[in-house]
Scaffold this motif. Structure first.
Motif, PDB file in Angstrom:
ATOM      1  N   UNK A  89      28.529 -32.714 -31.019  1.00 51.12           N
ATOM      2  CA  UNK A  89      28.278 -33.886 -32.197  1.00 51.12           C
ATOM      3  C   UNK A  89      27.156 -34.626 -32.162  1.00 51.12           C
ATOM      4  N   UNK A  90      26.519 -35.335 -33.041  1.00 50.02           N
ATOM      5  CA  UNK A  90      25.531 -35.960 -33.409  1.00 50.02           C
ATOM      6  C   UNK A  90      25.697 -36.815 -34.402  1.00 50.02           C
ATOM      7  N   UNK A  91      25.414 -38.280 -33.890  1.00 48.71           N
ATOM      8  CA  UNK A  91      25.462 -39.303 -34.763  1.00 48.71           C
ATOM      9  C   UNK A  91      24.065 -39.990 -35.080  1.00 48.71           C
ATOM     10  N   UNK A  92      23.895 -40.031 -36.393  1.00 54.46           N
ATOM     11  CA  UNK A  92      22.357 -40.286 -36.721  1.00 54.46           C
ATOM     12  C   UNK A  92      22.292 -41.882 -36.862  1.00 54.46           C
ATOM     13  N   UNK A 130      32.200 -44.068 -34.777  1.00 49.83           N
ATOM     14  CA  UNK A 130      32.107 -42.611 -34.676  1.00 49.83           C
ATOM     15  C   UNK A 130      32.339 -42.166 -33.160  1.00 49.83           C
ATOM     16  N   UNK A 139      21.080 -40.472 -32.501  1.00 49.51           N
ATOM     17  CA  UNK A 139      19.923 -41.020 -32.622  1.00 49.51           C
ATOM     18  C   UNK A 139      19.949 -42.665 -32.745  1.00 49.51           C
TER      19      UNK A 139
END
Lengths: 262, 396
Positions: free
Chosen positions: B182-185, B213, B224
């Motif tokens: 997972x990546x949370x911007x 999240x 990020x």
């Protein structure tokens, strides 16, 4: 040359509000439209089409109503349209969304260039484009502010970095994401609308994709979870000055002096 | 890694879920309710179902989270400059690491980095991993992603923090996708649970709402982080070390050729200014921006604007504060005729001092202002500028 443009249907307004009493999102007046940043991606593709005779295909993922933005793309001058629609795609995050779109692109088959808008107005993440490139194992360049040169093997673009423009050459197949306001998107035309009103849109479901394992799509294929949503808090100690009964400029002047700005 | 299921035995087709769903993601079929691809997993349907027929099914934990240790910070180094966000990432990285007793690592990629790598140790980093090679001199996402992959496989970090910059936002999705995680911007707040799950908070749906999240079942957890939101790391007595990593052909080969780098004209940057005066729609004419510029001048600051003014062509977008513009965190910000939509306030509300001037006593901006001035900017600004100028003349 074959170009695929990835587009998305987004809510018509970004002014989503929470009802303070019930904690429920207010849905009144939420209409839908094409993500405005995608218009620049389509325009870039159509300019390349005029230059090279490329065929331009749009691909979207969403509920069946999202066909509307494909029809809109036809009216602007796009040749083909695909929609990835399947309830098993529901709840996709960046990883699952980009995986589904990459699967759709593989299904469409031959492509030289994939173009995405720089981000969407609802998610604002700007992550799906580069993630698609990673799934397809092709190079990408984000924030493209100019197409400098295009030939049979590669494309030269200008990448908008914070303090500079980087001029780079990418070999096909590759993916670029387009900065906003780098061109003026053309408007849908009535003539195109008449020409394309019976043009078919290809529907792709999970079973049409190269990987048909359900666990890689939708909520199941999404590693991130939204735990909760909430209203931003406002809690500051503050003074309120009504300039009807106080000399505002004198007050501000004293305050700035007290805070040592003057 | 969860799914929403509707129990058709319990569901009485009341339609409540359909009416509360903000995304039109729930459809009524003849005998059942189904959720379509528009679902964003906000879970409002679950909370609002009178029959408790809608349930979320979480997948079993698949990985051993204790195998993944450390907070890895990407030290953004481009054209001989360390991006200042790096020190903010180290700051929040150290805060998180202290809570779960993990080391803080830095990844530095580029060429001729010998003197650069030491710098991060002064901010409390435990280990700086350096990939120094001429072929890594210029950024391209595929190249730097290869380097990242090499290091992540070696050190198995729990969390990876990357600046939400032009480079970071192009690079992060490539690596997180490579690790199928997972990546949370654009996170604006980060916390960490005891079980090492990173709590990632960011504005969502255009910024009116905050979303929390987590990446519960995969590692590393990529985030990020917005520039100018976190506090810079404090300097401290260095205790860490620098490890130079091998740069094989395999990880330093890119299919992208960087042909040229054209510097942008150095524009005064609103993100670096300590004092900002912001013009909003209360400014009636383009010429009246002068009032705001004058106040900025008198305080040695810069002027900035809200989005509508950029759209009218009154100012360049580099002066725009907001979700589609810049985030700022000056020592002082004075907003003049700004109503205070959340897209704007989310990007300036960590300013140290906020003075808001607006005619409308109910303006949203007043909620976040330290000093809320109900008044007309046209009556306030000219005498204020005169007073400030007066004192500086007197002192000279």
């Amino acid at each position: 040359m074959n170009i695929i443009v990835c587009i998305k249907q987004v809510p018509g307004t970004t002014q989503v509000e929470i009802d303070e009493e019930t904690g429920v999102l207010k849905r009144d007046g939420i209409s839908s439209k094409m993500n405005p940043y995608d218009l620049f991606a389509i325009e870039t593709a159509l300019k390349l089409k005029e230059q090279t005779g490329a065929r331009v295909t749009v691909l979207t993922m969403g509920p069946s109503q999202a066909e509307l933005i494909i029809k809109e793309a036809f009216m602007i001058g796009v040749d083909d349209g695909y929609i990835l629609s399947d309830k098993r795609f529901a709840g996709s995050d960046v990883l699952a969304t980009s995986y589904t779109l990459a699967g759709g692109i593989s299904k469409i088959g031959s492509y030289d260039l994939i173009i995405c808008g720089k981000q969407t107005t609802d998610g604002d993440t700007a992550q799906v484009g580069p993630a698609i490139a990673e799934h397809l194992n092709i190079p990408h360049v984000a924030w493209v502010s100019r197409i400098k040169e295009v030939n049979n093997q590669s494309i030269i673009v200008e990448q908008n970095m914070e303090y500079s423009f980087e001029v780079v050459r990418l070999p096909y197949p590759c993916l670029i994401t387009i900065e906003s306001n780098i061109c003026t998107p053309r408007l849908p035309s009535y003539l195109n609308m008449l020409k394309t009103k019976d043009r078919p849109i290809t529907n792709l479901s999970l079973m049409d994709l190269p990987d048909t394992s359900e666990s890689n799509y939708g909520l199941k294929g999404s590693p991130t979870q939204v735990e909760r949503i909430f209203k931003p808090e406002h809690n500051v100690e503050q003074v309120i000055i009504d300039c009807a009964d106080t000399d505002g400029s004198q007050y501000a002047y004293e305050l700035l002096k007290q805070w040592k700005f003057i | 890694m969860a799914s929403i299921n509707i129990d058709s035995e319990l569901c009485d087709l009341c339609g409540r879920c359909i009416s509360v769903c903000p995304f039109d993601a729930i459809e009524e079929m003849e005998t059942s309710i189904t959720i379509n691809a528009a679902c964003r997993m906000c879970r409002l349907c679950i909370r609002n179902c009178p029959q408790n027929a809608i349930k979320i099914e979480e997948k079993q934990q698949l990985i051993d989270k204790t195998d993944w240790q450390g907070i890895l910070v990407y030290a953004e180094y481009y054209e001989n400059k360390i991006h200042p966000i790096t020190f903010e990432l180290i700051g929040i990285g150290r805060e998180l690491a202290a809570k779960v007793d993990m080391p803080v690592y830095c990844l530095l990629i580029g060429h001729k980095l010998k003197n650069i790598s030491q710098k991060f140790l002064e901010y409390g980093v435990d280990t700086v991993f350096v990939y120094d090679n001429e072929r890594l001199k210029r950024f391209s996402a595929d190249l730097y992603a290869n380097v990242f992959e090499d290091l992540i496989k070696e050190i198995k970090p729990s969390v990876v923090l990357i600046g939400s910059t032009s480079i970071g936002r192009s690079l992060a999705p490539r690596i997180s996708t490579r690790f199928k995680t997972g990546l949370t911007a654009d996170c604006t707040r980060l916390k960490i649970k005891k079980n090492t799950d990173l709590i990632q908070i960011r504005p969502a749906f255009g910024g009116n709402i905050m979303a929390q999240i987590i990446t519960a079942h995969t590692r590393p957890q990529f985030a990020t982080v917005r520039y100018k939101v976190m506090n810079c790391a404090e300097k401290c007595e260095p205790h860490g070390n620098v490890i130079n990593r091998n740069t094989s052909r395999q990880i330093t080969t890119s299919s992208i050729d960087v042909l040229d780098i054209i510097p942008k004209e150095a524009a005064p940057s609103i993100t670096d200014a300590e004092v900002l005066i912001v013009a909003g729609q209360g400014v009636a004419k383009k010429e009246d921006l002068e009032l705001v510029k004058e106040l900025a001048n008198s305080l040695g600051g810069e002027y900035a604007v809200t989005r509508p003014l950029v759209e009218k062509g009154w100012a360049d977008y580099t002066r725009q504060i907001g979700l589609s513009g810049r985030t700022v965190k000056p020592k002082l910000i004075i907003t003049c005729g700004v109503s205070g939509a959340i897209q704007f306030t989310a990007c300036m509300n960590s300013s140290e001092k906020i003075i808001a001037i607006n005619k409308d006593k109910d303006a949203l901006i007043f909620k976040i202002a330290h000093c809320a001035m109900i008044g007309d900017l046209y009556e306030l600004l000219p005498p204020l500028v005169d007073k400030i100028k007066g004192i500086s003349n007197y002192e000279i």
